[in-house]
Design a protein around this motif. Structure first.
Motif, mmCIF file in Angstrom:
data_model
loop_
_atom_site.group_PDB
_atom_site.id
_atom_site.type_symbol
_atom_site.label_atom_id
_atom_site.label_comp_id
_atom_site.label_asym_id
_atom_site.label_seq_id
_atom_site.Cartn_x
_atom_site.Cartn_y
_atom_site.Cartn_z
ATOM 1 N N ALA A 34 -1.824 0.066 4.599
ATOM 2 C CA ALA A 34 -0.615 -0.661 4.184
ATOM 3 C C ALA A 34 -0.165 -1.565 5.323
ATOM 4 O O ALA A 34 -0.096 -1.126 6.469
ATOM 5 N N HIS B 232 -4.043 8.501 3.902
ATOM 6 C CA HIS B 232 -4.953 9.137 2.946
ATOM 7 C C HIS B 232 -4.088 9.415 1.711
ATOM 8 O O HIS B 232 -3.202 10.279 1.766
ATOM 9 N N ILE B 233 -4.334 8.690 0.632
ATOM 10 C CA ILE B 233 -3.495 8.837 -0.559
ATOM 11 C C ILE B 233 -4.346 9.324 -1.724
ATOM 12 O O ILE B 233 -5.315 8.661 -2.123
ATOM 13 N N LEU C 233 1.175 -0.991 -2.429
ATOM 14 C CA LEU C 233 -0.100 -0.420 -2.849
ATOM 15 C C LEU C 233 -0.249 -0.323 -4.366
ATOM 16 O O LEU C 233 -1.313 0.061 -4.856
ATOM 17 N N ASN D 203 -2.475 3.367 8.378
ATOM 18 C CA ASN D 203 -3.603 3.978 7.674
ATOM 19 C C ASN D 203 -3.163 5.313 7.099
ATOM 20 O O ASN D 203 -2.636 6.159 7.827
ATOM 21 N N GLU E 258 -8.778 6.635 1.208
ATOM 22 C CA GLU E 258 -8.214 5.924 2.347
ATOM 23 C C GLU E 258 -7.415 4.724 1.837
ATOM 24 O O GLU E 258 -7.834 4.055 0.896
ATOM 25 N N ALA E 259 -6.283 4.461 2.476
ATOM 26 C CA ALA E 259 -5.462 3.299 2.120
ATOM 27 C C ALA E 259 -4.900 2.696 3.399
ATOM 28 O O ALA E 259 -4.616 3.415 4.358
#
Length: 154
Positions: free
Chosen positions: A14, A6-7, A31, A4, A11-12
């Motif tokens: 992968a 933060h990009i 992503l 998890n 929130e992302a």
């Protein structure tokens, strides 16, 4: 393995196959965030520079597994419009391959030092290689961006 992140303020999640997968590979291949460029894969060129918890790093050298819960800012989220505009205005963009990493490094510099001297600029950009511009136009762009961000016409 699920990571998890933060990009660029979002929130992302992968899903990576191996703990050693680079942040750069995750950003680009998993992503679809292709702003950071893949060049040397050895941390020598700076094309993949991102901000990790506010510090510039070569994403090719950072394992995604080490980024659980951390803040990643790419060229999309780290660079204010005046910095991008200054690069175009000053002719600091040529082939464009090094540009994302340079933009992130400049944004970081201007965040720390709003009116950097030429030696400070050169030091901040020392980890970013450009084969097209000769750096003078890049330095001009940094001064132009600094003046714009300070509200001064340039």
């Amino acid at each position: 393995m699920r990571v998890n992140l933060h990009i660029d303020g979002a929130e992302a999640v992968a899903e990576i196959d191996r703990p050693g997968e680079s942040l750069l590979s995750t950003l680009r291949d998993r992503l679809g965030l292709t702003g950071s460029k893949n060049a040397c894969e050895q941390g020598e060129c700076g094309s993949c520079t991102v901000l990790l918890d506010g510090a510039p790093v070569c994403a090719c050298l950072v394992a995604t597994a080490q980024c659980e819960g951390r803040e990643v800012k790419t060229v999309v989220g780290a660079v204010p419009r005046p910095v991008r505009d200054a690069f175009v205005q000053c002719g600091a963009v040529q082939c464009g391959f090094c540009t994302p990493g340079l933009l992130v490094a400049v944004a970081d510099l201007l965040d720390r030092e709003p009116d950097p001297s030429d030696p400070e600029i050169r030091e901040a950009l020392a980890g970013n290689l450009c084969r097209c511009t000769g750096y003078e136009k890049i330095i001009d762009a940094v001064h132009t961006a600094a003046a714009t961000l300070a509200g001064e016409p340039r």
